[in-house]
Design a protein around this motif. Structure first.
Motif, PDB file in Angstrom:
ATOM      1  N   LEU A  98      50.018 -30.453   4.582  1.00 64.05           N
ATOM      2  CA  LEU A  98      49.973 -29.006   4.771  1.00 64.05           C
ATOM      3  C   LEU A  98      50.847 -28.599   5.955  1.00 64.05           C
ATOM      4  CD1 LEU A  98      48.895 -26.220   4.083  1.00 64.05           C
ATOM      5  CD2 LEU A  98      46.853 -26.733   5.440  1.00 64.05           C
ATOM      6  N   ARG A  99      50.745 -29.333   7.053  1.00 63.67           N
ATOM      7  CA  ARG A  99      51.576 -29.014   8.228  1.00 63.67           C
ATOM      8  C   ARG A  99      53.059 -29.117   7.891  1.00 63.67           C
ATOM      9  NH1 ARG A  99      54.182 -32.092  11.989  1.00 63.67           N
ATOM     10  NH2 ARG A  99      53.151 -34.050  11.400  1.00 63.67           N
ATOM     11  N   VAL A 100      53.436 -30.183   7.198  1.00 60.09           N
ATOM     12  CA  VAL A 100      54.844 -30.375   6.843  1.00 60.09           C
ATOM     13  C   VAL A 100      55.312 -29.276   5.896  1.00 60.09           C
ATOM     14  CG1 VAL A 100      56.449 -31.893   5.625  1.00 60.09           C
ATOM     15  CG2 VAL A 100      54.826 -32.852   7.270  1.00 60.09           C
ATOM     16  N   HIS A 101      54.449 -28.889   4.960  1.00 63.32           N
ATOM     17  CA  HIS A 101      54.827 -27.821   4.029  1.00 63.32           C
ATOM     18  C   HIS A 101      55.057 -26.511   4.773  1.00 63.32           C
ATOM     19  CE1 HIS A 101      55.063 -25.568   0.279  1.00 63.32           C
ATOM     20  NE2 HIS A 101      54.216 -24.703   0.797  1.00 63.32           N
ATOM     21  N   LEU A 102      54.184 -26.187   5.713  1.00 61.20           N
ATOM     22  CA  LEU A 102      54.346 -24.942   6.464  1.00 61.20           C
ATOM     23  C   LEU A 102      55.631 -24.956   7.289  1.00 61.20           C
ATOM     24  CD1 LEU A 102      50.678 -24.264   7.643  1.00 61.20           C
ATOM     25  CD2 LEU A 102      51.885 -23.344   5.651  1.00 61.20           C
ATOM     26  N   ARG A 103      56.018 -26.126   7.734  1.00 59.51           N
ATOM     27  CA  ARG A 103      57.307 -26.234   8.421  1.00 59.51           C
ATOM     28  C   ARG A 103      58.457 -26.062   7.434  1.00 59.51           C
ATOM     29  NH1 ARG A 103      58.708 -32.052   9.815  1.00 59.51           N
ATOM     30  NH2 ARG A 103      59.332 -31.872   7.634  1.00 59.51           N
ATOM     31  N   ASP A 104      58.344 -26.698   6.283  1.00 56.31           N
ATOM     32  CA  ASP A 104      59.432 -26.655   5.308  1.00 56.31           C
ATOM     33  C   ASP A 104      59.680 -25.253   4.757  1.00 56.31           C
ATOM     34  OD1 ASP A 104      59.846 -29.346   5.636  1.00 56.31           O
ATOM     35  OD2 ASP A 104      58.841 -29.944   3.779  1.00 56.31           O
ATOM     36  N   VAL A 105      58.628 -24.421   4.709  1.00 58.11           N
ATOM     37  CA  VAL A 105      58.810 -23.062   4.177  1.00 58.11           C
ATOM     38  C   VAL A 105      58.999 -22.031   5.287  1.00 58.11           C
ATOM     39  CG1 VAL A 105      57.566 -23.587   2.058  1.00 58.11           C
ATOM     40  CG2 VAL A 105      56.316 -22.569   3.983  1.00 58.11           C
ATOM     41  N   GLY A 106      59.229 -22.505   6.504  1.00 54.35           N
ATOM     42  CA  GLY A 106      59.661 -21.602   7.560  1.00 54.35           C
ATOM     43  C   GLY A 106      58.584 -20.899   8.350  1.00 54.35           C
ATOM     44  N   LEU A 107      57.351 -21.432   8.347  1.00 57.04           N
ATOM     45  CA  LEU A 107      56.289 -20.829   9.150  1.00 57.04           C
ATOM     46  C   LEU A 107      56.067 -21.575  10.469  1.00 57.04           C
ATOM     47  CD1 LEU A 107      53.688 -19.990   6.354  1.00 57.04           C
ATOM     48  CD2 LEU A 107      55.402 -18.487   7.381  1.00 57.04           C
ATOM     49  N   LEU A 108      56.431 -22.834  10.491  1.00 55.81           N
ATOM     50  CA  LEU A 108      56.344 -23.653  11.698  1.00 55.81           C
ATOM     51  C   LEU A 108      57.697 -24.307  11.956  1.00 55.81           C
ATOM     52  CD1 LEU A 108      52.949 -25.530  11.072  1.00 55.81           C
ATOM     53  CD2 LEU A 108      53.315 -23.578  12.598  1.00 55.81           C
TER      54      LEU A 108
END
Length: 247
Positions: A98-108
């Motif tokens: 989940l953390r990696v996904h949020l980074r990949d979609v530009g939120l983190l």
């Protein structure tokens, strides 16, 4: 061109009518009527991470993982059934994914070893309706084209709410990938095994977002699509085919 229309361009002509019938079952053109309270329930893990990062950020370990104290906090706050003694992110795959996904979609983003909110992440963290729609629009995002296609196909079947078992999804995914030009040999495995390998991380992510309600064990295990899950799938399938914008 939305994702449904793009799939049709890759199909043999005789497959298109059946595909359009499936799209009709999925009610992709229906308006999204899910209320904000239901959206907020689906966003619990995402908003927890965004708020926990907050304005100060989180210093990652040397290996690039969340620190043990934050992992323990997550095990309390998210109630995902983890043993309380687990304090390493590497042992809690759904949290890391989940953390990696949020980074990949530009939120983190990560800067000098610290996990930070992007400008978009700050804007959406306390705007549940907009955050929910953004997550739906970017849920397919992957550096691997086959994963993106498999995710969209999975969402199409999710939107129909006609399947209840993972094996059923894997069977139709294997056929669906073949219909849009993917050869199973490209993934090094065959049939349902290929579908399982491709879609497993996205399946876990969708489960944590409340798209599926799991019950039972073993062969009796079911994965029922929630009302919010079907709405999320339809929202995802409405978007235009485009790259995730930069933060």
């Amino acid at each position: 061109m939305n994702v449904i229309q793009e799939f049709e361009t890759r199909m043999l002509p005789d497959l298109v009518p059946g595909f359009r019938q499936l799209v009709g079952q999925a009610r992709v053109s229906d308006p999204i009527l899910l209320n904000q309270r239901a959206m907020v329930r689906m966003l619990v893990p995402v908003q927890w991470i965004l708020r926990r990062v907050g304005t100060d950020g989180i210093r990652l370990t040397k290996a690039g993982h969340l620190p043990p104290a934050v992992v323990i906090e997550a095990s309390f706050e998210l109630d995902w059934g983890w043993p309380i003694e687990v304090n390493r992110e590497v042992h809690i795959r759904p949290l890391r994914e989940l953390r990696v996904h949020l980074r990949d979609v530009g939120l983190l983003r990560v800067s000098k070893g610290t996990l930070l909110l992007t400008a978009r992440g700050r804007t959406l963290a306390e705007s549940p309706r907009e955050l929910w729609r953004y997550l739906a629009a970017t849920i397919h995002h992957s550096r691997t084209a086959g994963v993106s296609d498999a995710t969209r196909l999975l969402l199409l079947y999710v939107a129909t709410r006609t399947l209840d078992h993972r094996a059923e999804y894997l069977e139709v995914l294997a056929r669906g990938l073949g219909s849009i030009g993917w050869a199973v040999s490209e993934f090094g495995v065959s049939g349902e095994d290929a579908a399982e390998e491709i879609i497993a991380p996205k399946w876990r992510l969708l489960t944590r977002l409340g798209v599926f309600e799991e019950s039972g064990h073993g062969f009796g295990r079911t994965e029922t699509v929630t009302v919010g899950g079907a709405a999320f799938a339809r929202a995802a399938l409405k978007v235009e085919v485009a790259a995730v914008p930069s933060a």
